[in-house]
Scaffold this motif. Sequence first.
Motif, PDB file in Angstrom:
ATOM      1  N   SER E   8      14.931  83.430   4.999  1.00 39.70           N
ATOM      2  CA  SER E   8      14.056  84.192   4.103  1.00 39.70           C
ATOM      3  C   SER E   8      14.703  85.504   3.676  1.00 39.70           C
ATOM      4  O   SER E   8      14.179  86.207   2.828  1.00 39.70           O
ATOM      5  N   MET E   9      15.853  85.846   4.288  1.00 34.43           N
ATOM      6  CA  MET E   9      16.539  87.097   3.980  1.00 34.43           C
ATOM      7  C   MET E   9      17.642  86.938   2.938  1.00 34.43           C
ATOM      8  O   MET E   9      18.347  87.909   2.647  1.00 34.43           O
ATOM      9  N   ILE E  10      17.810  85.726   2.410  1.00 34.23           N
ATOM     10  CA  ILE E  10      18.824  85.521   1.373  1.00 34.23           C
ATOM     11  C   ILE E  10      18.611  86.542   0.249  1.00 34.23           C
ATOM     12  O   ILE E  10      17.480  86.801  -0.159  1.00 34.23           O
ATOM     13  N   ASP E  11      19.716  87.168  -0.166  1.00 34.84           N
ATOM     14  CA  ASP E  11      19.741  88.192  -1.217  1.00 34.84           C
ATOM     15  C   ASP E  11      19.388  89.588  -0.727  1.00 34.84           C
ATOM     16  O   ASP E  11      19.429  90.549  -1.501  1.00 34.84           O
ATOM     17  N   GLU E  12      19.083  89.710   0.563  1.00 35.94           N
ATOM     18  CA  GLU E  12      18.794  91.031   1.117  1.00 35.94           C
ATOM     19  C   GLU E  12      20.058  91.580   1.812  1.00 35.94           C
ATOM     20  O   GLU E  12      20.979  90.838   2.134  1.00 35.94           O
ATOM     21  N   ILE E  13      20.049  92.903   2.048  1.00 36.57           N
ATOM     22  CA  ILE E  13      21.135  93.543   2.801  1.00 36.57           C
ATOM     23  C   ILE E  13      20.843  93.389   4.297  1.00 36.57           C
ATOM     24  O   ILE E  13      19.760  93.758   4.753  1.00 36.57           O
ATOM     25  N   ARG E  27      25.253  91.808   1.551  1.00 35.60           N
ATOM     26  CA  ARG E  27      24.141  91.033   1.003  1.00 35.60           C
ATOM     27  C   ARG E  27      24.286  89.592   1.469  1.00 35.60           C
ATOM     28  O   ARG E  27      25.339  88.976   1.240  1.00 35.60           O
ATOM     29  N   LEU E  28      23.257  89.052   2.106  1.00 39.09           N
ATOM     30  CA  LEU E  28      23.295  87.684   2.628  1.00 39.09           C
ATOM     31  C   LEU E  28      23.207  86.693   1.465  1.00 39.09           C
ATOM     32  O   LEU E  28      22.236  86.715   0.694  1.00 39.09           O
ATOM     33  N   THR E  29      24.235  85.849   1.342  1.00 36.47           N
ATOM     34  CA  THR E  29      24.221  84.905   0.216  1.00 36.47           C
ATOM     35  C   THR E  29      24.040  83.452   0.652  1.00 36.47           C
ATOM     36  O   THR E  29      23.584  82.629  -0.129  1.00 36.47           O
ATOM     37  N   ARG E  30      24.415  83.116   1.876  1.00 35.12           N
ATOM     38  CA  ARG E  30      24.219  81.752   2.388  1.00 35.12           C
ATOM     39  C   ARG E  30      24.108  81.813   3.899  1.00 35.12           C
ATOM     40  O   ARG E  30      24.706  82.675   4.538  1.00 35.12           O
ATOM     41  N   CYS E  31      23.397  80.819   4.490  1.00 41.74           N
ATOM     42  CA  CYS E  31      23.372  80.709   5.954  1.00 41.74           C
ATOM     43  C   CYS E  31      23.061  79.273   6.339  1.00 41.74           C
ATOM     44  O   CYS E  31      22.561  78.505   5.533  1.00 41.74           O
ATOM     45  N   ASP E  32      23.402  78.918   7.579  1.00 38.72           N
ATOM     46  CA  ASP E  32      23.031  77.589   8.080  1.00 38.72           C
ATOM     47  C   ASP E  32      22.471  77.718   9.502  1.00 38.72           C
ATOM     48  O   ASP E  32      22.340  78.837  10.026  1.00 38.72           O
ATOM     49  N   VAL E  33      22.133  76.586  10.112  1.00 33.92           N
ATOM     50  CA  VAL E  33      21.453  76.622  11.414  1.00 33.92           C
ATOM     51  C   VAL E  33      22.329  77.137  12.550  1.00 33.92           C
ATOM     52  O   VAL E  33      21.810  77.506  13.606  1.00 33.92           O
ATOM     53  N   TYR E  34      23.654  77.170  12.377  1.00 33.65           N
ATOM     54  CA  TYR E  34      24.536  77.724  13.409  1.00 33.65           C
ATOM     55  C   TYR E  34      24.723  79.228  13.242  1.00 33.65           C
ATOM     56  O   TYR E  34      25.482  79.847  13.958  1.00 33.65           O
ATOM     57  N   MET E  35      24.034  79.784  12.234  1.00 31.47           N
ATOM     58  CA  MET E  35      24.174  81.190  11.841  1.00 31.47           C
ATOM     59  C   MET E  35      25.526  81.466  11.183  1.00 31.47           C
ATOM     60  O   MET E  35      25.877  82.642  11.017  1.00 31.47           O
ATOM     61  N   ASN E  36      26.280  80.425  10.820  1.00 28.11           N
ATOM     62  CA  ASN E  36      27.364  80.660   9.869  1.00 28.11           C
ATOM     63  C   ASN E  36      26.722  81.265   8.634  1.00 28.11           C
ATOM     64  O   ASN E  36      25.653  80.809   8.199  1.00 28.11           O
ATOM     65  N   THR E  38      27.427  83.775   4.780  1.00 29.27           N
ATOM     66  CA  THR E  38      28.297  84.525   3.870  1.00 29.27           C
ATOM     67  C   THR E  38      27.592  85.800   3.414  1.00 29.27           C
ATOM     68  O   THR E  38      26.382  85.821   3.204  1.00 29.27           O
ATOM     69  N   LEU E  39      28.394  86.851   3.290  1.00 25.41           N
ATOM     70  CA  LEU E  39      27.928  88.142   2.779  1.00 25.41           C
ATOM     71  C   LEU E  39      28.716  88.481   1.529  1.00 25.41           C
ATOM     72  O   LEU E  39      29.930  88.238   1.470  1.00 25.41           O
ATOM     73  N   SER E  40      28.067  89.073   0.547  1.00 27.18           N
ATOM     74  CA  SER E  40      28.813  89.673  -0.557  1.00 27.18           C
ATOM     75  C   SER E  40      28.781  91.188  -0.384  1.00 27.18           C
ATOM     76  O   SER E  40      27.940  91.717   0.336  1.00 27.18           O
ATOM     77  N   ASP E  41      29.698  91.882  -1.034  1.00 28.30           N
ATOM     78  CA  ASP E  41      29.797  93.346  -0.898  1.00 28.30           C
ATOM     79  C   ASP E  41      29.818  93.743   0.575  1.00 28.30           C
ATOM     80  O   ASP E  41      29.142  94.690   0.988  1.00 28.30           O
ATOM     81  N   ALA E  42      30.610  92.994   1.359  1.00 25.36           N
ATOM     82  CA  ALA E  42      30.616  93.220   2.801  1.00 25.36           C
ATOM     83  C   ALA E  42      31.464  94.426   3.163  1.00 25.36           C
ATOM     84  O   ALA E  42      32.543  94.634   2.607  1.00 25.36           O
ATOM     85  N   PRO E  70      16.163  93.443   7.318  1.00 23.61           N
ATOM     86  CA  PRO E  70      15.416  94.526   6.650  1.00 23.61           C
ATOM     87  C   PRO E  70      13.923  94.227   6.668  1.00 23.61           C
ATOM     88  O   PRO E  70      13.512  93.070   6.664  1.00 23.61           O
ATOM     89  N   GLU E  71      13.130  95.266   6.720  1.00 21.03           N
ATOM     90  CA  GLU E  71      11.671  95.047   6.794  1.00 21.03           C
ATOM     91  C   GLU E  71      10.997  95.273   5.451  1.00 21.03           C
ATOM     92  O   GLU E  71      11.517  95.947   4.589  1.00 21.03           O
TER      93      GLU E  71
END
Lengths: 71, 71, 71, 71, 71, 71, 71
Positions: E8-13, E27-36, E38-42, E70-71
Motif C-alpha cells: 500500500s506504500m507504493i509511490d510513497e517515500i 520512493r518505493l516503486t515495486r515490492c514482492d513477498v520476500y521484501m525485494n 525497488t526505490l527511485s531517487d534513492a 510514512p503515516e
Amino acid sequence: MPIKALESMIDEIVSIKLKDQRVFRGRLTRCDVYMNLTLSDAEELEGEETRAKYGSVLIRGNNILWIQIPE
Amino acid sequence: MPIKALESMIDEIVSIKLKDQRVFRGRLTRCDVYMNLTLSDAEELEGEETRAKYGSVLIRGNNILWIQIPE
Amino acid sequence: MPIKALESMIDEIVSIKLKDQRVFRGRLTRCDVYMNLTLSDAEELEGEETRAKYGSVLIRGNNILWIQIPE
Amino acid sequence: MPIKALESMIDEIVSIKLKDQRVFRGRLTRCDVYMNLTLSDAEELEGEETRAKYGSVLIRGNNILWIQIPE
Amino acid sequence: MPIKALESMIDEIVSIKLKDQRVFRGRLTRCDVYMNLTLSDAEELEGEETRAKYGSVLIRGNNILWIQIPE
Amino acid sequence: MPIKALESMIDEIVSIKLKDQRVFRGRLTRCDVYMNLTLSDAEELEGEETRAKYGSVLIRGNNILWIQIPE
Amino acid sequence: MPIKALESMIDEIVSIKLKDQRVFRGRLTRCDVYMNLTLSDAEELEGEETRAKYGSVLIRGNNILWIQIPE
C-alpha cells in the motif's frame, strides 16, 4: 552432478574443510545430498599435524566449505 | 545415509560440537532428520573437564558442527 | 522425536540458551515444530542471577541453541 | 501455537528485541507466520530511554530474537 | 498481513534499514513477498545527511531489518 | 515485481553491492529469480577507482545487498 | 539463466571466490543448480601466487561469492 562425485568416494580417504577453517581427514563411510557425511578414523589437522583423533564422526553438511577428493 | 548412523546411536554416549565451539557430551535419547536431538546426563566440556551439567537438553540441529560417534 | 520432548514439557520450567549466548528461564506455555515458543514468568539470567524480568515472551525458534529440560 | 499468541496481541503494546540487540516498542498492528509485523507509534529504546521515534515500521521477522508480550 | 502494508506504500517515500546498519531512503516503486523492492531517487543516509545518491536501486529483501512507513 | 525490473536491465551497465561491501560494475547479461546473475566487462571498484578487472563473472544472488539500476 | 552459463564452462579453467575471501582456480568438471561444483587441478591462490594445490575438490555452492568465467 557434484554429489555423485562424493558418492563415488565412499571408502576413500577425504579431507574436509569446515567454515570455521578446521580440517578433518578420514575414510568416507556415508554421505547424502546435503553433504551430511560420516568419516571413520577421523582426525582433525593443523597443517599436516594431527590435532585430535575422533574415531567416527558425523559432519553436518551445511558447515562444509569444500572436500578434497583423492585422485 | 548419515542420519541413519545417528539413529543407530540411540542410547549411546555421544560428543557434539556446536558452531559456537562448545562441546556437549551425553546419552543420545532422541533425534530427527534435522539433527535436532536430546541428550540425557548432558554435560558441557572444556577440553576433558566438565564445565557445567544440564541433565536433559534438547539441541537444535542447525547449531551442530559434528557429532562424535562411539565405535 | 525431539520436538515431542519439548511438547511434553508444556507447563514446566525450562532454560533456553540463545545464539547470542543469553539464557532465558520461564514456564513453557506454547511451542511449535520450529521451536518457536512462549514462556511465562520469563527472566533473563547471567549465571544464576536474574538480569531482567519480562513477563511473557515469544522466542523465535531459529535463535535457540539448546533447551534444558527438567527431569 | 506461539504464532497465535502473537496474533492475539494485535492492538497491544509489544517490545521486540532484534538480533542486532536493538529494542523496538510500539503498538502491534499486523503480523504473519514468519513474524513479519508492523508497529505503529514505534520507538527504538536504549534501556528505558527513547533513542528514536519512527511512526510506523514494518519489521522483517527473521531479524527478531524475541517479543515481549504484555500480560 | 504486513506485506500488504508494504504494497500500500507504493509511490510513497520510505526509509529502509539494512542488516549492515546502512539506511536507504527513496520512493518505493515495486515490492514482492520476500521484501525485494525497488526505490527511485534513492539515497544512502548517515544520520540525516545524504552520504550517496543512487538513482534507482533494487534491494534484496533478505538484507532488510525494517522499513519505516510514512503515516 | 522487483525481479522484472532486473530482467529489463539486461544489456545495461549495473553496479552491484555485495554483503562483503565490495562493489562490482559491468554489463548485465543474464539473471534469475534468486538474483544469480552474470556480468560481462566486470570490474571491482573501490570508490570510483577500478581495483580489479574480471571479464565475465557469475555472482551468486544470495551475496547481493543491492543493485543500482541505470535510469 | 546464469546457471546455464556455468554449465557451458565445463572443462574450462575458472576462478572461484569464496565467502571467506579465498580464491580457488581449476578446471570445472561438474556443477549443479546450487553451484555445488568440482574442480580438477585445483589450487588456492593468494593474489597471483599458488598457496596450496588440492588435486580435485568439491566446493559447496552456498560458500561461493562469484565465479570468474573465461571469455
